[in-house]
Write a protein that holds these residues in place. Sequence first.
Motif, PDB file in Angstrom:
ATOM      1  N   THR A 287       0.968  -1.191   0.070  1.00  0.00           N
ATOM      2  CA  THR A 287      -0.114  -0.047   0.103  1.00  0.00           C
ATOM      3  C   THR A 287       0.924   1.286   0.039  1.00  0.00           C
ATOM      4  N   LYS A 288       0.638   2.085  -0.919  1.00  0.00           N
ATOM      5  CA  LYS A 288       1.493   3.261  -1.151  1.00  0.00           C
ATOM      6  C   LYS A 288       1.014   4.294  -0.104  1.00  0.00           C
ATOM      7  N   THR A 289       2.003   4.892   0.699  1.00  0.00           N
ATOM      8  CA  THR A 289       1.842   5.550   1.720  1.00  0.00           C
ATOM      9  C   THR A 289       2.677   7.182   1.739  1.00  0.00           C
ATOM     10  N   GLY A 290       3.350   7.126   0.713  1.00  0.00           N
ATOM     11  CA  GLY A 290       4.093   8.327   0.255  1.00  0.00           C
ATOM     12  C   GLY A 290       4.676   8.409  -1.080  1.00  0.00           C
ATOM     13  N   THR A 291       5.572   9.309  -1.412  1.00  0.00           N
ATOM     14  CA  THR A 291       6.203   9.391  -2.757  1.00  0.00           C
ATOM     15  C   THR A 291       7.112   8.187  -3.091  1.00  0.00           C
ATOM     16  N   ASN A 292       8.065   7.651  -1.976  1.00  0.00           N
ATOM     17  CA  ASN A 292       8.789   6.573  -2.130  1.00  0.00           C
ATOM     18  C   ASN A 292       8.536   5.603  -1.018  1.00  0.00           C
ATOM     19  N   THR A 293       7.501   5.623  -0.319  1.00  0.00           N
ATOM     20  CA  THR A 293       7.391   4.823   0.838  1.00  0.00           C
ATOM     21  C   THR A 293       6.077   3.912   0.620  1.00  0.00           C
ATOM     22  N   ALA A 294       5.876   2.688   1.305  1.00  0.00           N
ATOM     23  CA  ALA A 294       4.794   1.753   1.090  1.00  0.00           C
ATOM     24  C   ALA A 294       4.751   1.100   2.211  1.00  0.00           C
ATOM     25  N   THR A 295       3.720   0.100   2.682  1.00  0.00           N
ATOM     26  CA  THR A 295       3.615  -0.818   3.447  1.00  0.00           C
ATOM     27  C   THR A 295       3.162  -2.099   3.247  1.00  0.00           C
ATOM     28  N   PHE A 296       3.442  -3.145   3.870  1.00  0.00           N
ATOM     29  CA  PHE A 296       2.749  -4.499   3.583  1.00  0.00           C
ATOM     30  C   PHE A 296       2.765  -4.947   5.177  1.00  0.00           C
ATOM     31  N   THR A 297       2.142  -6.402   5.205  1.00  0.00           N
ATOM     32  CA  THR A 297       1.673  -7.072   6.384  1.00  0.00           C
ATOM     33  C   THR A 297       2.325  -8.334   6.313  1.00  0.00           C
ATOM     34  N   TYR A 298       2.839  -8.747   7.485  1.00  0.00           N
ATOM     35  CA  TYR A 298       3.609 -10.028   7.693  1.00  0.00           C
ATOM     36  C   TYR A 298       3.170 -10.639   9.125  1.00  0.00           C
ATOM     37  N   LYS A 299       3.415 -12.059   9.034  1.00  0.00           N
ATOM     38  CA  LYS A 299       2.851 -12.867  10.275  1.00  0.00           C
ATOM     39  C   LYS A 299       4.409 -13.870  10.403  1.00  0.00           C
ATOM     40  N   ILE A 300       4.649 -14.082  11.579  1.00  0.00           N
ATOM     41  CA  ILE A 300       5.526 -14.926  12.215  1.00  0.00           C
ATOM     42  C   ILE A 300       4.863 -16.048  12.844  1.00  0.00           C
ATOM     43  N   LEU A 301       4.920 -17.297  12.637  1.00  0.00           N
ATOM     44  CA  LEU A 301       4.219 -18.389  12.816  1.00  0.00           C
ATOM     45  C   LEU A 301       5.310 -19.307  13.855  1.00  0.00           C
ATOM     46  N   ASP A 302       4.820 -20.104  14.958  1.00  0.00           N
ATOM     47  CA  ASP A 302       5.774 -21.043  15.479  1.00  0.00           C
ATOM     48  C   ASP A 302       5.280 -22.549  14.863  1.00  0.00           C
ATOM     49  N   GLN A 303       6.054 -23.552  15.596  1.00  0.00           N
ATOM     50  CA  GLN A 303       5.775 -25.010  15.231  1.00  0.00           C
ATOM     51  C   GLN A 303       4.500 -25.331  15.198  1.00  0.00           C
ATOM     52  N   ASN A 304       3.591 -24.863  16.078  1.00  0.00           N
ATOM     53  CA  ASN A 304       2.267 -25.050  15.991  1.00  0.00           C
ATOM     54  C   ASN A 304       1.386 -24.263  15.130  1.00  0.00           C
ATOM     55  N   GLY A 305       1.895 -23.462  14.211  1.00  0.00           N
ATOM     56  CA  GLY A 305       1.141 -22.475  13.368  1.00  0.00           C
ATOM     57  C   GLY A 305       0.589 -21.401  14.065  1.00  0.00           C
ATOM     58  N   LEU A 306       0.820 -21.169  15.400  1.00  0.00           N
ATOM     59  CA  LEU A 306       0.293 -19.976  15.942  1.00  0.00           C
ATOM     60  C   LEU A 306       0.989 -18.670  15.676  1.00  0.00           C
ATOM     61  N   ASP A 307       0.313 -17.865  15.693  1.00  0.00           N
ATOM     62  CA  ASP A 307       1.056 -16.365  15.294  1.00  0.00           C
ATOM     63  C   ASP A 307       1.790 -15.770  16.540  1.00  0.00           C
ATOM     64  N   ILE A 308       3.022 -15.652  16.306  1.00  0.00           N
ATOM     65  CA  ILE A 308       3.864 -15.087  17.485  1.00  0.00           C
ATOM     66  C   ILE A 308       4.591 -13.785  17.232  1.00  0.00           C
ATOM     67  N   THR A 309       4.026 -13.132  16.104  1.00  0.00           N
ATOM     68  CA  THR A 309       4.439 -11.831  15.629  1.00  0.00           C
ATOM     69  C   THR A 309       4.924 -10.787  16.589  1.00  0.00           C
ATOM     70  N   LYS A 310       4.056 -10.595  17.358  1.00  0.00           N
ATOM     71  CA  LYS A 310       4.206  -9.675  18.537  1.00  0.00           C
ATOM     72  C   LYS A 310       5.327 -10.220  19.512  1.00  0.00           C
ATOM     73  N   THR A 311       5.780 -11.274  19.619  1.00  0.00           N
ATOM     74  CA  THR A 311       6.832 -11.681  20.612  1.00  0.00           C
ATOM     75  C   THR A 311       7.974 -11.675  19.838  1.00  0.00           C
ATOM     76  N   ILE A 312       8.304 -11.267  18.587  1.00  0.00           N
ATOM     77  CA  ILE A 312       9.500 -11.189  17.971  1.00  0.00           C
ATOM     78  C   ILE A 312       9.946  -9.907  17.706  1.00  0.00           C
ATOM     79  N   PRO A 313      10.953  -9.310  18.521  1.00  0.00           N
ATOM     80  CA  PRO A 313      11.444  -7.844  18.405  1.00  0.00           C
ATOM     81  C   PRO A 313      11.911  -7.584  16.911  1.00  0.00           C
ATOM     82  N   ALA A 314      11.766  -6.530  16.380  1.00  0.00           N
ATOM     83  CA  ALA A 314      12.169  -5.855  15.016  1.00  0.00           C
ATOM     84  C   ALA A 314      13.374  -6.091  14.860  1.00  0.00           C
ATOM     85  N   SER A 315      14.331  -6.163  16.012  1.00  0.00           N
ATOM     86  CA  SER A 315      15.752  -6.507  16.052  1.00  0.00           C
ATOM     87  C   SER A 315      16.227  -7.674  15.610  1.00  0.00           C
ATOM     88  N   ASP A 316      15.303  -8.834  15.490  1.00  0.00           N
ATOM     89  CA  ASP A 316      15.248  -9.947  15.125  1.00  0.00           C
ATOM     90  C   ASP A 316      15.058 -10.342  13.739  1.00  0.00           C
TER      91      ASP A 316
END
Length: 408
Positions: A127-156
């Motif tokens: 999704t375009k948000t500026g002249t040269n910026t855009a956003t997208f969505t992502y998910k991080i899943l564990d071995q059980n297929g559960l969404d653990i996105t919020k537990t994984i820091p951006a630094s990782d």
Amino acid sequence: MKKFKSVMMMGFVLLTVTLSKPVMAMELSSFTDVPDFAVVIGDSMYTLEYANDLKNVSLINDAVVKNKGDIFIKTDDSGWIKNSNSTQVNKDSVNISTIKYNNGQAIVASVPATSNVTKIQIDPTITKTGTNTATFTYKILDQNGLDITKTIPASDIYGSVSVGSTIVVDPTTGIGTITFNSSADISKSIIITLVNKTGVTGTSAPSKIAGFSINPITRKTGMYTATFEYEVFNSANEDITKTVPASQLTATSADKSSIVLDPLTSTGTITYNTTSNMGTSINITLKDLLTGITASSVMVAPVVKTDASKVDKIIVTSTILAVSGNNGYASFTIYDQYGNDVTNTSLGNNVTFQSNIGQVQNKNGLLTITANAGIDLSTIRSVVITGFDLISKVTTSATLTVSTQVKS
């Protein structure tokens, strides 16, 4: 002092009830993650097995005294029992996200979250948000297929894009922000890649193309061009056209016409070698260079438009005015809005031409200029010719170099 009145009435300390679920190593995500007969006191949860251990009575009693709200006991998958009045309440009566401790232990801290990262999913839609910026969505899943996105820091997470840019991810929202080096890159077909520090990788590009779908109907867009629609799908029959760069595919036609694919619009543009080829059906083939999968379709000749034809382009095709005596000669072509040559039709005959040196007559694609009295064409270096259609208001202008070579 607060009493554990209804809890005792429910037989909370009975040892005959089925043992509870194992202790969760990560944050509870829903009502179903709470074991049956578990008790929620403030931000703490106690399983039946833990509460039935007499060694923990003092800890639980302290939690009851410090708690400012009510106490809830999960009976089954239907809801809770409210301790203060022994009434049945629905699932939403307890905010699961506020439970931070299970049997006295912090839920998230027991196992490092990054060790559970098994899969990274990336939505290829940006999704375009500026002249040269855009956003997208992502998910991080564990071995059980559960969404653990919020537990994984951006630094990782390390991100990259197939064109020059940088990526910053926000675990709290599951949104990644792309900053492109050039504003022109934002309109290109791109591939996004995210890599966790443990090596788990996710990409917006399909892992494998399963096939193509080609719409055989073509639409004429110019004198030599027409467009068609195509689709690329994966093994799950999902449309992944926009994620597959045109460079990964080849498109060929039986009559050697050139084909250019545009993944962003899911269209292909055919440029025919001749106008006669456009009027016939041709076979085209799409091929995935990575898997070798191909698909062919016989394209139907562009449908004739029903709108009335009108002059769309007037082109003086000569660059030199050939001179013979007091006359000059040049060629021209007239096209309608569908790319048809209408030079020698009534539409073409209605176009008028003028020149700065004399009178102009047009017939069968040939302009004849008769110089005005007193003008010697052999002494003139260039002439200006203009054309005009009264109905469509289309105009043209051309400057021709004068040649004294006799017209043959």
